[in-house]
Design a protein around this motif. Structure first.
Motif, PDB file in Angstrom:
ATOM      1  N   MET A 168      57.131  10.095 -17.942  1.00  4.92           N
ATOM      2  CA  MET A 168      56.406  11.305 -17.590  1.00  4.92           C
ATOM      3  C   MET A 168      55.218  10.966 -16.691  1.00  4.92           C
ATOM      4  SD  MET A 168      55.178  14.309 -20.148  1.00  4.92           S
ATOM      5  CE  MET A 168      55.823  13.424 -21.580  1.00  4.92           C
ATOM      6  N   ARG A 169      55.102  11.717 -15.607  1.00  7.79           N
ATOM      7  CA  ARG A 169      54.016  11.439 -14.670  1.00  7.79           C
ATOM      8  C   ARG A 169      52.928  12.492 -14.745  1.00  7.79           C
ATOM      9  NH1 ARG A 169      55.582   9.420  -8.718  1.00  7.79           N
ATOM     10  NH2 ARG A 169      56.583   7.461  -9.277  1.00  7.79           N
ATOM     11  N   PRO A 170      51.666  12.098 -14.538  1.00  5.11           N
ATOM     12  CA  PRO A 170      50.585  13.092 -14.518  1.00  5.11           C
ATOM     13  C   PRO A 170      50.647  13.940 -13.245  1.00  5.11           C
ATOM     14  CG  PRO A 170      49.741  10.924 -13.925  1.00  5.11           C
ATOM     15  CD  PRO A 170      51.194  10.731 -14.301  1.00  5.11           C
ATOM     16  N   HIS A 171      50.047  15.143 -13.292  1.00  2.00           N
ATOM     17  CA  HIS A 171      49.926  15.969 -12.085  1.00  2.00           C
ATOM     18  C   HIS A 171      48.716  15.494 -11.301  1.00  2.00           C
ATOM     19  CE1 HIS A 171      53.098  18.622 -13.239  1.00  2.00           C
ATOM     20  NE2 HIS A 171      52.560  18.731 -14.444  1.00  2.00           N
ATOM     21  N   LEU A 172      48.956  15.039 -10.085  1.00  2.00           N
ATOM     22  CA  LEU A 172      47.853  14.431  -9.335  1.00  2.00           C
ATOM     23  C   LEU A 172      47.354  15.308  -8.197  1.00  2.00           C
ATOM     24  CD1 LEU A 172      49.273  10.791  -9.102  1.00  2.00           C
ATOM     25  CD2 LEU A 172      47.549  11.652 -10.698  1.00  2.00           C
ATOM     26  N   SER A 173      48.023  16.438  -7.980  1.00  2.00           N
ATOM     27  CA  SER A 173      47.709  17.215  -6.776  1.00  2.00           C
ATOM     28  C   SER A 173      46.269  17.726  -6.766  1.00  2.00           C
ATOM     29  CB  SER A 173      48.682  18.378  -6.626  1.00  2.00           C
ATOM     30  OG  SER A 173      48.659  19.151  -7.798  1.00  2.00           O
ATOM     31  N   ARG A 174      45.687  17.923  -7.941  1.00  2.00           N
ATOM     32  CA  ARG A 174      44.325  18.460  -7.950  1.00  2.00           C
ATOM     33  C   ARG A 174      43.242  17.435  -8.299  1.00  2.00           C
ATOM     34  NH1 ARG A 174      44.920  23.916 -11.283  1.00  2.00           N
ATOM     35  NH2 ARG A 174      45.722  22.297 -12.640  1.00  2.00           N
ATOM     36  N   VAL A 175      43.631  16.154  -8.377  1.00  2.00           N
ATOM     37  CA  VAL A 175      42.611  15.128  -8.624  1.00  2.00           C
ATOM     38  C   VAL A 175      41.788  14.980  -7.343  1.00  2.00           C
ATOM     39  CG1 VAL A 175      42.173  12.703  -9.183  1.00  2.00           C
ATOM     40  CG2 VAL A 175      44.079  13.910 -10.286  1.00  2.00           C
ATOM     41  N   PRO A 176      40.462  15.209  -7.421  1.00  2.00           N
ATOM     42  CA  PRO A 176      39.646  15.240  -6.203  1.00  2.00           C
ATOM     43  C   PRO A 176      39.255  13.858  -5.676  1.00  2.00           C
ATOM     44  CG  PRO A 176      38.282  15.726  -8.108  1.00  2.00           C
ATOM     45  CD  PRO A 176      39.677  15.502  -8.622  1.00  2.00           C
ATOM     46  N   GLY A 177      38.753  13.848  -4.446  1.00  2.00           N
ATOM     47  CA  GLY A 177      38.088  12.675  -3.866  1.00  2.00           C
ATOM     48  C   GLY A 177      38.960  11.467  -3.660  1.00  2.00           C
ATOM     49  N   VAL A 178      38.294  10.327  -3.536  1.00  2.00           N
ATOM     50  CA  VAL A 178      38.968   9.057  -3.281  1.00  2.00           C
ATOM     51  C   VAL A 178      39.975   8.743  -4.383  1.00  2.00           C
ATOM     52  CG1 VAL A 178      38.585   6.612  -2.780  1.00  2.00           C
ATOM     53  CG2 VAL A 178      36.774   8.246  -2.343  1.00  2.00           C
ATOM     54  N   LEU A 179      39.598   9.080  -5.623  1.00  2.00           N
ATOM     55  CA  LEU A 179      40.480   8.794  -6.754  1.00  2.00           C
ATOM     56  C   LEU A 179      41.845   9.446  -6.560  1.00  2.00           C
ATOM     57  CD1 LEU A 179      40.842   7.587  -9.601  1.00  2.00           C
ATOM     58  CD2 LEU A 179      39.975   9.748 -10.522  1.00  2.00           C
ATOM     59  N   GLY A 180      41.831  10.730  -6.162  1.00  2.00           N
ATOM     60  CA  GLY A 180      43.072  11.450  -5.942  1.00  2.00           C
ATOM     61  C   GLY A 180      43.892  10.833  -4.819  1.00  2.00           C
ATOM     62  N   GLU A 181      43.187  10.478  -3.762  1.00  2.00           N
ATOM     63  CA  GLU A 181      43.832   9.870  -2.589  1.00  2.00           C
ATOM     64  C   GLU A 181      44.584   8.583  -2.982  1.00  2.00           C
ATOM     65  OE1 GLU A 181      41.506   8.090   0.913  1.00  2.00           O
ATOM     66  OE2 GLU A 181      40.635  10.095   0.594  1.00  2.00           O
ATOM     67  N   ILE A 182      43.866   7.703  -3.694  1.00  2.00           N
ATOM     68  CA  ILE A 182      44.454   6.416  -4.085  1.00  2.00           C
ATOM     69  C   ILE A 182      45.627   6.636  -5.041  1.00  2.00           C
ATOM     70  CG2 ILE A 182      44.053   4.171  -5.187  1.00  2.00           C
ATOM     71  CD1 ILE A 182      41.069   4.476  -4.525  1.00  2.00           C
ATOM     72  N   ALA A 183      45.417   7.500  -6.018  1.00  2.00           N
ATOM     73  CA  ALA A 183      46.430   7.698  -7.059  1.00  2.00           C
ATOM     74  C   ALA A 183      47.707   8.320  -6.496  1.00  2.00           C
ATOM     75  CB  ALA A 183      45.864   8.559  -8.182  1.00  2.00           C
ATOM     76  N   ARG A 184      47.571   9.277  -5.560  1.00  2.00           N
ATOM     77  CA  ARG A 184      48.771   9.905  -4.983  1.00  2.00           C
ATOM     78  C   ARG A 184      49.555   8.905  -4.150  1.00  2.00           C
ATOM     79  NH1 ARG A 184      45.203  14.348  -5.094  1.00  2.00           N
ATOM     80  NH2 ARG A 184      44.335  13.861  -3.057  1.00  2.00           N
ATOM     81  N   ARG A 185      48.836   8.065  -3.441  1.00  2.00           N
ATOM     82  CA  ARG A 185      49.512   7.037  -2.647  1.00  2.00           C
ATOM     83  C   ARG A 185      50.249   6.053  -3.566  1.00  2.00           C
ATOM     84  NH1 ARG A 185      46.855   3.818   2.352  1.00  2.00           N
ATOM     85  NH2 ARG A 185      48.641   2.491   2.837  1.00  2.00           N
ATOM     86  N   ARG A 186      49.585   5.703  -4.668  1.00  2.00           N
ATOM     87  CA  ARG A 186      50.175   4.781  -5.644  1.00  2.00           C
ATOM     88  C   ARG A 186      51.461   5.370  -6.225  1.00  2.00           C
ATOM     89  NH1 ARG A 186      50.539   0.228  -5.494  1.00  2.00           N
ATOM     90  NH2 ARG A 186      49.722  -1.285  -6.977  1.00  2.00           N
ATOM     91  N   ALA A 187      51.384   6.675  -6.571  1.00  2.00           N
ATOM     92  CA  ALA A 187      52.522   7.348  -7.203  1.00  2.00           C
ATOM     93  C   ALA A 187      53.738   7.340  -6.273  1.00  2.00           C
ATOM     94  CB  ALA A 187      52.146   8.771  -7.593  1.00  2.00           C
ATOM     95  N   GLU A 188      53.482   7.551  -4.977  1.00  2.00           N
ATOM     96  CA  GLU A 188      54.590   7.542  -3.997  1.00  2.00           C
ATOM     97  C   GLU A 188      55.287   6.197  -3.947  1.00  2.00           C
ATOM     98  OE1 GLU A 188      53.316   8.491  -0.020  1.00  2.00           O
ATOM     99  OE2 GLU A 188      52.498  10.405  -0.763  1.00  2.00           O
TER     100      GLU A 188
END
Ligand SMILES: O=P(O)(O)OC[C@@H](O)[C@@H](O)c1c[nH]c2ccccc12
Length: 255
Positions: free
Chosen positions: A1-21
């Motif tokens: 199960m993966r977390p929803h990352l679309s609304r994680v703000p800032g640098v954290l969101g950027e890094i995490a979405r790239r990681r998830a891909e």
């Protein structure tokens, strides 16, 4: 199960979405031999240091192009009780190979420092020699407990990272056994050294009896004073990595 990352703000969101891909499961090598438990070494009296191998960061850019094994060996000689190794490549210059090479070079328990956003990353951590993983509540939210359970099942300790009162509540509800309080706001990258003592006190008042770790922004001995008697460990990266002599810098910081 993966977390929803679309609304994680800032640098954290950027890094995490790239990681998830990037997470695409593949056959893993067999895990190296077990080492002392990460959590148990931090239970020793006094403030333990978790020293971090960190070559660059979003806030600093390049920190130091020092070989991970050389850094880890210096940390071990300097008295670190455990070592954290960044494995995120794009923003922190880390890799899983660094983790494995450090595993083969020192006897201390290792933390895989990354943005865990898929359960496969836990299996990977173990296969590359980690004894513990970082779980960031700002990314995992309500799924923190699920990831904690999966980490336990794999024989990994988990350092559950929080930065706000609400995140601390979630960590305690998920029954975290190690809580890391990050002085750095991962959305804005600002450091505030009053965060750890403040939330640390709240955690203890709420009856938390597990391992408490203060994270980020420490470079001077006096800064560790407010942690005494409250925290089991402190996680230090940048200021050590920038020092000409890492072993000496570590000794000077904690005596
Ligand atoms: O380099 P510093 O300021 O000493 O901080 C170390 C560590 O706390 C920091 O690297 C960190 C804490 N939480 C994180 C989450 C992801 C990446 C990095 C981190």
């Amino acid at each position: 199960m993966r977390p929803h990352l679309s609304r994680v703000p800032g640098v954290l969101g950027e890094i995490a979405r790239r990681r998830a891909e990037e997470v695409v499961p593949y056959p893993l090598p067999p895990a190296p031999e077990a080492v002392p438990s990460f959590r148990e070494v931090l239970f020793q009296p006094g403030l333990s240091v978790i020293a971090e191998v960190k070559k660059s960061s979003p806030s600093e850019g390049a920190i130091r192009a020092l070989d991970s094994v050389a850094a880890a060996r210096a940390y071990q000689r300097g008295g670190a009780r455990a070592i954290s190794v960044l494995t995120e490549p794009h923003y922190f210059g880390g890799s899983l190979e660094d983790l494995l090479r450090v595993r083969q070079a020192v006897d201390l328990p290792l933390l895989r420092k990354d943005f865990v956003v898929d359960p496969f990353m836990l299996k990977e951590a173990r296969a590359y020699g980690a004894s513990a993983v970082l779980l960031i509540v700002a990314l995992l939210g309500e799924l923190t407990g699920v990831y904690l359970e999966e980490a336990r099942r794999l024989g990994l300790d988990a350092l559950v990272e929080v930065h706000t009162e609400r995140e601390l509540e979630l960590a305690l509800e998920a029954e975290a056994e190690m809580v890391g309080i990050n002085n750095r706001n991962l959305t804005t990258l600002q450091i505030d050294l009053t965060t750890a003592p403040r939330l640390g006190r709240l955690a203890r008042e709420a009856g938390f009896g597990g391992v408490l770790v203060a994270e980020s922004g420490y470079s001077r001995r006096e800064e560790l004073k407010p942690l005494e008697g409250l925290f089991d460990a402190v996680l230090i990266g940048t200021s050590l990595m920038k020092s000409p002599d890492l072993e000496e810098a570590l000794r000077a910081l904690v005596g």
